[in-house]
Design a protein around this motif. Structure first.
Motif, short mmCIF file in Angstrom:
data_model
loop_
_atom_site.label_atom_id
_atom_site.label_comp_id
_atom_site.label_asym_id
_atom_site.label_seq_id
_atom_site.Cartn_x
_atom_site.Cartn_y
_atom_site.Cartn_z
N SER A 1 0.63 -1.10 -0.01
CA SER A 1 -0.02 0.18 0.11
C SER A 1 0.81 1.22 0.07
O SER A 1 0.53 2.33 -0.54
CB SER A 1 -0.91 -0.06 1.15
OG SER A 1 -0.18 0.23 2.37
N TYR A 2 2.06 1.18 0.64
CA TYR A 2 3.03 2.52 0.69
C TYR A 2 4.29 2.15 0.69
O TYR A 2 4.93 1.14 1.46
CB TYR A 2 2.36 3.22 1.85
CG TYR A 2 3.40 4.30 2.10
CD1 TYR A 2 2.92 5.67 1.60
CD2 TYR A 2 4.29 4.67 3.09
CE1 TYR A 2 3.32 6.77 1.93
CE2 TYR A 2 5.00 5.73 3.34
CZ TYR A 2 4.44 6.91 2.76
OH TYR A 2 5.23 7.88 3.17
N SER B 1 1.33 1.32 -10.56
CA SER B 1 1.11 1.79 -9.20
C SER B 1 0.88 3.35 -9.33
O SER B 1 0.87 4.10 -10.54
CB SER B 1 2.39 1.78 -8.37
OG SER B 1 3.36 2.40 -8.97
N GLN B 2 0.72 4.07 -8.10
CA GLN B 2 0.33 5.67 -8.26
C GLN B 2 1.48 6.24 -7.80
O GLN B 2 1.97 5.92 -6.60
CB GLN B 2 -0.86 5.83 -7.25
CG GLN B 2 -2.23 5.26 -7.74
CD GLN B 2 -3.26 5.48 -6.79
OE1 GLN B 2 -3.03 5.90 -5.55
NE2 GLN B 2 -4.43 4.84 -7.13
N ILE C 1 7.37 8.35 -3.78
CA ILE C 1 6.16 7.76 -2.94
C ILE C 1 5.20 6.75 -3.63
O ILE C 1 4.88 7.40 -4.75
CB ILE C 1 5.31 8.94 -2.13
CG1 ILE C 1 6.03 9.41 -1.23
CG2 ILE C 1 4.10 8.25 -1.52
CD1 ILE C 1 5.56 10.93 -0.74
N SER D 1 -0.09 8.25 -12.35
CA SER D 1 -0.92 6.81 -12.01
C SER D 1 -1.11 5.86 -13.13
O SER D 1 -1.60 6.45 -14.35
CB SER D 1 -1.88 7.22 -11.31
OG SER D 1 -1.82 7.89 -10.15
N ARG E 1 2.06 4.34 -4.03
CA ARG E 1 0.89 3.86 -3.42
C ARG E 1 0.19 2.70 -4.33
O ARG E 1 0.20 2.79 -5.54
CB ARG E 1 -0.16 4.92 -3.14
CG ARG E 1 0.78 6.08 -2.14
CD ARG E 1 -0.27 6.92 -1.78
NE ARG E 1 -0.02 8.09 -0.54
CZ ARG E 1 0.85 9.09 -1.08
NH1 ARG E 1 0.93 9.37 -2.32
NH2 ARG E 1 1.10 10.02 -0.13
N GLN E 2 -0.35 1.75 -3.48
CA GLN E 2 -1.13 0.90 -4.13
C GLN E 2 -0.78 0.15 -5.34
O GLN E 2 -1.00 0.22 -6.63
CB GLN E 2 -2.76 1.37 -4.58
CG GLN E 2 -3.27 2.22 -3.45
CD GLN E 2 -3.62 1.11 -2.29
OE1 GLN E 2 -4.07 0.09 -2.51
NE2 GLN E 2 -3.77 1.60 -1.12
N ARG F 1 8.10 4.69 0.19
CA ARG F 1 8.59 5.87 0.34
C ARG F 1 10.24 5.67 0.36
O ARG F 1 10.96 4.82 1.27
CB ARG F 1 8.28 6.86 1.58
CG ARG F 1 8.99 8.07 1.28
CD ARG F 1 8.40 8.99 2.62
NE ARG F 1 9.25 8.66 4.26
CZ ARG F 1 10.12 8.90 4.54
NH1 ARG F 1 11.01 9.72 3.76
NH2 ARG F 1 10.71 8.56 5.72
#
Length: 666
Positions: free
Chosen positions: A53-54, A107-108, A146, A127, A148-149, A56
């Motif tokens: 999910s994350y 991913s985003q 970063i 994205s 995400r998803q 960084r």
């Protein structure tokens, strides 16, 4: 039949992402390598839910200029190479230009970057391969990604991910390798808001090993420095005592890149072969540096696989470096005994003081035991009686002490009171004389020390400063005796050495046979009936290719039909132990490319290892003269510390350790 057509860019990027991005650890690897290429001295990696999910990743590298940010996410865009000729001299970790486009496709992604020359940073969001936003923002020098998803737009790929805990462990393993490969960079790994790894970046590889693997491994390392044929190897080898059950602790880096290669693994494991048990693997951290044109890193998009132009030279260099490193020190394991558990003492009833010196025990007054008291209790009367059974070691010690007390009691019963008093008086006088003599010696040493002038620099105690297995110490050791008909005890200086007669004899026979193979021709011994080998096509081809090597050491073969051979003679020293399995093991060992290049030595080693079957076994009686001869031969060997199968031949216990157990020192 469907018509041929060109795929759209989105589909192309997703297909490419399948090669580059397998799991969250793949993203961490690609972006961390980019940070290293950007000259970063500090890299921080933070994940949540295993990175699904994350993720960084922040660095303090050179950053990306604002006008180049959109181009960085295009496929095959890179700042590392300019032409095909640059592929022959790759010095950076990344170069293919597929990482950012592949990651953005599944991913985003949000990127914040700033160069040192720019006043403001740049924020860029993309994205599923589609650009969403590009704006200026306040930022520090460097780049932060970063993600995400992961696989939010490819659910079929997302369902193949493992649990968050498993994915986080893969990221942790990767960060460990990153920290080891670049000790000059400070790496921090944060998992679910908890810091797991944080290295200092001081450039000291041993400090990184200590921080990552702990005190036990860091205190059992051998340093390696080797250079030959354009290959430089530095790093650390783990002593055999810290071997592991899998290859996860084999860390080797080619030009700063963590890779997996069977040539390198085999060279390391072959060098450790005499030092480790079967199915055990060594701990190593090796930095291998060579010219870029000697290694091909453009084998797979993930860049985990490489090819060498001269595989044999790489194998020989790594094998020699590890072999010399292992023989640099005396690898006799020191035995440290654990403190025994002291049983709680139950205070006994005081016995009446006897005025007589007789050793005959005086019966103590009847005191109700705890068991009787409990049985008299109305609550305990109905409960079954339980008897506490002491452990076996305690029972054996109690039995031994009881027997000793009986013997001492019988001895005193035979002597008179006058003799006892006389012996006590002599003992007291001797003890007093010893104390006076010890005081005088101490005073004399202090006086000599004062006359010698200022003290010299204190030197750290090294138990192996004069090695037991040096060639000139044979006349100095003292053979004490044998225990359990297997282990021989030898005293040398302030150490007690315990030698396994079977393992020691195995090592002696192995090296003796190996040496004789290289210095003289073997005579053959005919066998009847002959051994029939029914081989496959590949095995038969190998045997024909290396037939002269087998016959040189004493084997005789005869064609026995298609791909079948009759073994009619074997080396004379292997007559009683030569089996069909021996030859099959030799052929199996020659089946891969590396072993085939080393066939001569490999065959010799296999034959020599079979001679170990003739070694003396445990429980076999040996005379002191035979053991003295065996130890004398052991002292002359190249590797006297382990048998050919990796078991230790000798262990040591220091005088200090014994004195600690007997509480002479604290």
């Amino acid at each position: 039949m469907s018509k041929i057509q060109i795929l759209d860019p989105v589909t192309i990027d997703k297909i490419a992402a399948g090669e580059v991005v397998e799991r969250p650890a793949s993203i961490v690897k690609e972006l961390s390598e980019n940070a290293i290429d950007a000259g970063a001295t500090a890299v921080t990696v933070e994940i949540e839910e295993g990175g699904i999910s994350y993720i960084r990743i922040a660095d303090n590298g050179c950053g990306i200029p604002k006008e180049e940010v959109p181009s960085a996410f295009l496929r095959h865009s890179t700042s590392k190479i300019r032409s095909v000729d640059d592929l022959l001299h790759i010095h950076s970790l990344g170069f293919r230009g597929e990482a950012l486009s592949s990651i953005a496709a599944v991913s985003q992604v949000e990127m914040i970057t700033k160069t040192q020359e720019e006043t403001f940073g740049t924020r860029y969001r993309i994205s599923g391969g589609k650009e969403e936003d590009l704006e200026e923002t306040g930022a520090k020098d460097g780049t932060t990604f970063i993600i995400r998803q992961l696989f939010y737009n490819t659910p079929a790929r997302r369902k193949f991910l493992k649990t968050p805990m498993t994915e986080a462990s893969h990221v942790s393993d990767l960060m460990t390798r990153m920290a080891l490969s670049h000790p000059e960079i400070s790496f921090q790994f944060i998992n679910n808001h908890q810091s797991r790894i944080h290295t200092s970046g001081n450039g000291n590889l041993r400090d990184v090993i200590y921080h990552v693997y702990g005190r036990e491994i860091a205190s059992n390392l051998l340093e390696v420095r080797f250079q030959a044929e354009g290959i430089q190897i530095t790093g650390f080898l783990g002593k055999p005592i810290i071997s592991r059950g899998n290859r996860n602790f084999e860390n080797y880096f080619i030009n700063g890149r963590y890779v997996k290669n069977h040539i390198v693994s085999k060279a390391i494991e072959d060098a450790y072969k005499d030092f480790t048990m079967q199915h055990k693997y060594p701990f190593v951290v090796l930095m291998i540096t060579m010219a870029g044109e000697e290694v091909d890193v453009n084998v797979h998009p993930a860049k985990m696989e490489i090819r060498f132009q001269n595989q044999q030279a790489v194998y020989n260099a790594i094998y020699e470096a590890v072999d010399k490193g292992l023989h640099a020190e005396e690898l006799i394991p020191q035995v440290e005994l654990d403190e025994p558990a002291v049983p709680k003492k139950v205070p006994a009833a005081p016995a009446p003081v006897s005025t007589s010196m007789s050793s005959t025990p005086v019966p103590s007054p009847a005191v109700p035991s705890r068991e009787k008291m409990e049985n008299n209790s109305p609550v305990q009367a109905s409960m079954p009686k339980k008897e506490a059974i002491p452990p076996k070691e305690e029972r054996d010690l109690d039995y031994f002490m009881a027997k000793m007390r009986e013997r001492v009691r019988a001895y005193h019963d035979r002597g008179s009171q006058a003799e006892v008093d006389g012996q006590s008086q002599i003992y007291r006088q001797k003890l007093q004389a010893d104390r006076i003599r010890e005081t005088a010696v101490t005073a004399r040493k202090e006086q000599e020390k004062a006359q010698a002038g200022p003290a010299t620099e204190t030197k750290q105690l090294d138990l192996f400063e004069e090695k037991f297995l040096d060639r000139e110490v044979k006349a100095e050791y003292k053979l004490i005796g044998q225990v359990f008909d297997t282990y021989w005890m030898v005293q040398f200086q302030d150490n007690l050495y315990i030698i396994d007669q079977h393992a020691a004899h195995e090592r002696v026979l192995y090296e003796r046979t190996l040496k004789s193979m290289k210095t003289r021709e073997y005579t053959s011994q005919m066998i009847s009936p002959p051994i029939i080998l029914d081989l496959g096509m590949q095995e038969a081809a190998l045997l024909r290719e290396y037939m002269d090597r087998f016959t040189r050491i004493g084997f005789e073969f005869e064609e026995f039909g298609q791909d079948s051979f009759a073994v009619r003679a074997v080396p004379d020293n292997l007559f009683s132990i030569a089996k069909k399995e021996l030859l099959m093991q030799m052929l199996d060992s020659l089946s891969d490319e590396v072993s085939r290049n080393l066939s001569a030595d490999l065959i010799d080693e296999k034959v020599a290892s079979m001679s170990c079957k003739a070694a003396v076994k445990g429980k076999m009686k040996l005379s002191a003269a035979e053991v003295d001869t065996l130890i004398g031969e052991l002292l002359t060997l190249k590797n006297p510390y382990h048998c050919p199968h990796g078991r230790p031949t000798i262990i040591a216990m220091s005088k200090r350790e014994l004195e600690k157990k007997f509480k002479r020192i604290v």
